[in-house]
Design a protein around this motif. Structure first.
Motif, PDB file in Angstrom:
ATOM      1  N   ALA A 148     -15.127  47.202   3.100  1.00  0.00           N
ATOM      2  CA  ALA A 148     -14.677  48.466   1.906  1.00  0.00           C
ATOM      3  C   ALA A 148     -15.093  49.660   2.281  1.00  0.00           C
ATOM      4  O   ALA A 148     -14.319  50.744   2.089  1.00  0.00           O
ATOM      5  N   ALA A 149     -16.383  49.647   2.620  1.00  0.00           N
ATOM      6  CA  ALA A 149     -16.863  51.001   2.844  1.00  0.00           C
ATOM      7  C   ALA A 149     -16.503  51.765   3.907  1.00  0.00           C
ATOM      8  O   ALA A 149     -15.968  52.961   3.966  1.00  0.00           O
ATOM      9  N   GLU A 150     -16.234  51.113   5.108  1.00  0.00           N
ATOM     10  CA  GLU A 150     -15.602  51.520   6.193  1.00  0.00           C
ATOM     11  C   GLU A 150     -14.225  51.965   6.258  1.00  0.00           C
ATOM     12  O   GLU A 150     -13.880  53.022   6.806  1.00  0.00           O
ATOM     13  N   LEU A 151     -13.405  51.168   5.681  1.00  0.00           N
ATOM     14  CA  LEU A 151     -12.141  51.294   5.865  1.00  0.00           C
ATOM     15  C   LEU A 151     -11.550  52.080   4.639  1.00  0.00           C
ATOM     16  O   LEU A 151     -10.742  52.881   4.656  1.00  0.00           O
ATOM     17  N   LEU A 152     -12.214  51.988   3.410  1.00  0.00           N
ATOM     18  CA  LEU A 152     -11.641  52.432   2.005  1.00  0.00           C
ATOM     19  C   LEU A 152     -12.436  53.767   1.657  1.00  0.00           C
ATOM     20  O   LEU A 152     -12.251  54.588   0.907  1.00  0.00           O
ATOM     21  N   GLY A 153     -13.593  53.777   2.163  1.00  0.00           N
ATOM     22  CA  GLY A 153     -14.787  54.799   1.915  1.00  0.00           C
ATOM     23  C   GLY A 153     -15.110  54.559   0.493  1.00  0.00           C
ATOM     24  O   GLY A 153     -15.281  55.366  -0.396  1.00  0.00           O
ATOM     25  N   TRP A 154     -15.112  53.116   0.097  1.00  0.00           N
ATOM     26  CA  TRP A 154     -15.517  52.675  -1.286  1.00  0.00           C
ATOM     27  C   TRP A 154     -16.679  51.777  -1.415  1.00  0.00           C
ATOM     28  O   TRP A 154     -16.866  51.304  -0.543  1.00  0.00           O
ATOM     29  N   MET A 155     -17.431  52.222  -2.273  1.00  0.00           N
ATOM     30  CA  MET A 155     -18.680  51.338  -2.781  1.00  0.00           C
ATOM     31  C   MET A 155     -18.611  51.538  -4.338  1.00  0.00           C
ATOM     32  O   MET A 155     -18.283  52.390  -4.910  1.00  0.00           O
ATOM     33  N   PRO A 156     -19.194  50.269  -4.948  1.00  0.00           N
ATOM     34  CA  PRO A 156     -19.042  50.222  -6.322  1.00  0.00           C
ATOM     35  C   PRO A 156     -20.088  51.323  -6.879  1.00  0.00           C
ATOM     36  O   PRO A 156     -21.070  51.837  -6.190  1.00  0.00           O
ATOM     37  N   LYS A 157     -19.745  52.088  -7.978  1.00  0.00           N
ATOM     38  CA  LYS A 157     -20.456  53.379  -8.356  1.00  0.00           C
ATOM     39  C   LYS A 157     -21.162  52.743  -9.707  1.00  0.00           C
ATOM     40  O   LYS A 157     -22.263  53.274 -10.305  1.00  0.00           O
ATOM     41  N   LEU A 158     -20.306  52.042 -10.606  1.00  0.00           N
ATOM     42  CA  LEU A 158     -20.737  51.534 -11.956  1.00  0.00           C
ATOM     43  C   LEU A 158     -21.741  50.604 -11.886  1.00  0.00           C
ATOM     44  O   LEU A 158     -21.476  49.475 -11.073  1.00  0.00           O
ATOM     45  N   SER A 159     -22.828  50.440 -12.932  1.00  0.00           N
ATOM     46  CA  SER A 159     -23.644  49.379 -12.767  1.00  0.00           C
ATOM     47  C   SER A 159     -23.177  48.030 -13.500  1.00  0.00           C
ATOM     48  O   SER A 159     -22.182  48.203 -14.375  1.00  0.00           O
ATOM     49  N   LEU A 160     -23.756  46.991 -13.587  1.00  0.00           N
ATOM     50  CA  LEU A 160     -23.423  45.813 -14.408  1.00  0.00           C
ATOM     51  C   LEU A 160     -23.558  46.122 -15.819  1.00  0.00           C
ATOM     52  O   LEU A 160     -22.943  45.887 -16.503  1.00  0.00           O
ATOM     53  N   GLU A 161     -24.785  46.806 -15.999  1.00  0.00           N
ATOM     54  CA  GLU A 161     -24.953  47.533 -17.555  1.00  0.00           C
ATOM     55  C   GLU A 161     -23.732  48.157 -17.916  1.00  0.00           C
ATOM     56  O   GLU A 161     -23.356  48.079 -19.199  1.00  0.00           O
ATOM     57  N   ASP A 162     -23.282  49.006 -17.214  1.00  0.00           N
ATOM     58  CA  ASP A 162     -21.974  49.781 -17.517  1.00  0.00           C
ATOM     59  C   ASP A 162     -20.772  48.802 -17.869  1.00  0.00           C
ATOM     60  O   ASP A 162     -20.210  49.016 -18.757  1.00  0.00           O
ATOM     61  N   GLY A 163     -20.705  47.861 -17.091  1.00  0.00           N
ATOM     62  CA  GLY A 163     -19.571  46.802 -16.973  1.00  0.00           C
ATOM     63  C   GLY A 163     -19.664  46.139 -18.319  1.00  0.00           C
ATOM     64  O   GLY A 163     -18.661  46.081 -19.541  1.00  0.00           O
ATOM     65  N   ILE A 164     -20.937  45.839 -18.875  1.00  0.00           N
ATOM     66  CA  ILE A 164     -21.030  44.896 -20.055  1.00  0.00           C
ATOM     67  C   ILE A 164     -20.971  45.895 -21.332  1.00  0.00           C
ATOM     68  O   ILE A 164     -20.411  45.576 -22.376  1.00  0.00           O
ATOM     69  N   ARG A 165     -21.402  47.187 -21.102  1.00  0.00           N
ATOM     70  CA  ARG A 165     -21.154  47.959 -22.434  1.00  0.00           C
ATOM     71  C   ARG A 165     -19.713  48.365 -22.680  1.00  0.00           C
ATOM     72  O   ARG A 165     -19.503  48.278 -23.791  1.00  0.00           O
ATOM     73  N   SER A 166     -19.123  48.761 -21.313  1.00  0.00           N
ATOM     74  CA  SER A 166     -17.739  48.966 -21.837  1.00  0.00           C
ATOM     75  C   SER A 166     -16.727  47.594 -22.359  1.00  0.00           C
ATOM     76  O   SER A 166     -16.162  47.754 -23.108  1.00  0.00           O
ATOM     77  N   ALA A 167     -17.255  46.306 -21.765  1.00  0.00           N
ATOM     78  CA  ALA A 167     -16.852  45.075 -22.344  1.00  0.00           C
ATOM     79  C   ALA A 167     -17.158  45.021 -23.824  1.00  0.00           C
ATOM     80  O   ALA A 167     -16.061  44.632 -24.667  1.00  0.00           O
ATOM     81  N   LEU A 168     -18.021  45.446 -24.265  1.00  0.00           N
ATOM     82  CA  LEU A 168     -18.700  45.374 -25.694  1.00  0.00           C
ATOM     83  C   LEU A 168     -17.984  46.515 -26.585  1.00  0.00           C
ATOM     84  O   LEU A 168     -17.225  46.277 -27.662  1.00  0.00           O
ATOM     85  N   ASP A 169     -17.769  47.551 -25.897  1.00  0.00           N
ATOM     86  CA  ASP A 169     -17.056  48.546 -26.602  1.00  0.00           C
ATOM     87  C   ASP A 169     -15.512  48.432 -26.805  1.00  0.00           C
ATOM     88  O   ASP A 169     -14.840  48.881 -27.564  1.00  0.00           O
ATOM     89  N   TRP A 170     -15.077  47.756 -25.696  1.00  0.00           N
ATOM     90  CA  TRP A 170     -13.589  47.212 -25.823  1.00  0.00           C
ATOM     91  C   TRP A 170     -13.165  46.384 -27.030  1.00  0.00           C
ATOM     92  O   TRP A 170     -12.452  46.377 -27.390  1.00  0.00           O
ATOM     93  N   ILE A 171     -14.259  45.424 -27.421  1.00  0.00           N
ATOM     94  CA  ILE A 171     -13.955  44.458 -28.586  1.00  0.00           C
ATOM     95  C   ILE A 171     -13.333  45.064 -29.742  1.00  0.00           C
ATOM     96  O   ILE A 171     -12.157  44.184 -30.113  1.00  0.00           O
ATOM     97  N   PRO A 172     -13.877  46.059 -30.255  1.00  0.00           N
ATOM     98  CA  PRO A 172     -13.144  46.404 -31.540  1.00  0.00           C
ATOM     99  C   PRO A 172     -11.753  47.059 -31.422  1.00  0.00           C
ATOM    100  O   PRO A 172     -10.757  46.700 -32.158  1.00  0.00           O
ATOM    101  N   VAL A 173     -11.549  47.391 -30.100  1.00  0.00           N
ATOM    102  CA  VAL A 173     -10.073  48.051 -29.905  1.00  0.00           C
ATOM    103  C   VAL A 173      -9.313  46.621 -29.702  1.00  0.00           C
ATOM    104  O   VAL A 173      -8.141  46.556 -30.053  1.00  0.00           O
ATOM    105  N   HIS A 174      -9.625  45.914 -28.638  1.00  0.00           N
ATOM    106  CA  HIS A 174      -9.098  44.611 -28.469  1.00  0.00           C
ATOM    107  C   HIS A 174      -8.704  43.711 -29.798  1.00  0.00           C
ATOM    108  O   HIS A 174      -7.773  43.305 -29.867  1.00  0.00           O
ATOM    109  N   ASP A 175      -9.640  43.605 -30.689  1.00  0.00           N
ATOM    110  CA  ASP A 175      -9.331  43.029 -31.955  1.00  0.00           C
ATOM    111  C   ASP A 175      -8.192  43.632 -32.641  1.00  0.00           C
ATOM    112  O   ASP A 175      -7.428  42.754 -33.393  1.00  0.00           O
TER     113      ASP A 175
END
Length: 180
Positions: A148-175
């Protein structure tokens, strides 16, 4: 299967990933299930209910004995998809009609580390309890993302904490958007 399809005609670029977490940082979309069964979904549900989270299996050959998985933020995955579209023609030349690219962190996260990351994000820590492994469970796995890094120039930038935080932030919208 994709390689066989590519022999017959179309070029195929397959993006492979495991355990997407999080939501669009602008909260335009996120997980659509009311009661998800994946680890982060259960962590959130148990936290909301004030119940402990079971760590199923604690004797695996991993850093801390708990299972290991590769959690990657959905926004990073979206960026990888865009990179794949932009570079599709240069990646898939005549000599290479089909290719698979893994998308992930390359190091994985144990269940205990996932719980620690969750507790770093929430105000009230979630208790955990060690339990026996579920039948059929394996120690786990994570991606090797060099391609992925070689062919796409891609590496993940966001942390696991960022993922958890956005999942929690999404809950009120989701509901508001989804009903049982």
């Amino acid at each position: 299967m994709f390689a066989d399809i590519a022999v017959a005609g179309p070029h195929v670029l397959s993006l492979r990933y495991f355990n997407p977490v999080g939501a669009d940082p602008q909260l335009r979309t996120g997980l659509q299930l009311m009661r998800p069964s994946h680890a982060l979904g259960v962590l959130i549900q148990r936290h909301q209910e004030g119940r402990s989270f079971p760590i199923t299996g604690t004797n695996y050959p991993t850093r801390d004995g708990s299972g290991i998985r590769d959690y990657v933020h959905v926004w990073d995955l979206a960026a990888a998809h865009i990179a794949a579209i932009e570079r599709f023609d240069s990646i898939l030349v005549e000599s290479k009609r089909s290719i698979a690219i893994n998308l992930g962190t390359g190091s994985g996260t144990t269940v205990r580390e996932l719980c620690d990351a969750f507790n770093n994000v929430v105000s009230t820590p979630l208790e955990t309890v060690d339990t026996d492994p579920r039948p059929g469970d394996v120690a786990g796995g994570y991606t090797k993302s060099d391609r992925a890094a070689e062919l796409l120039g891609w590496m993940p930038k966001l942390s696991l904490e960022d993922g958890i935080r956005s999942a929690l932030d999404w809950i009120p919208v989701h509901d508001k958007l989804l009903k049982d």
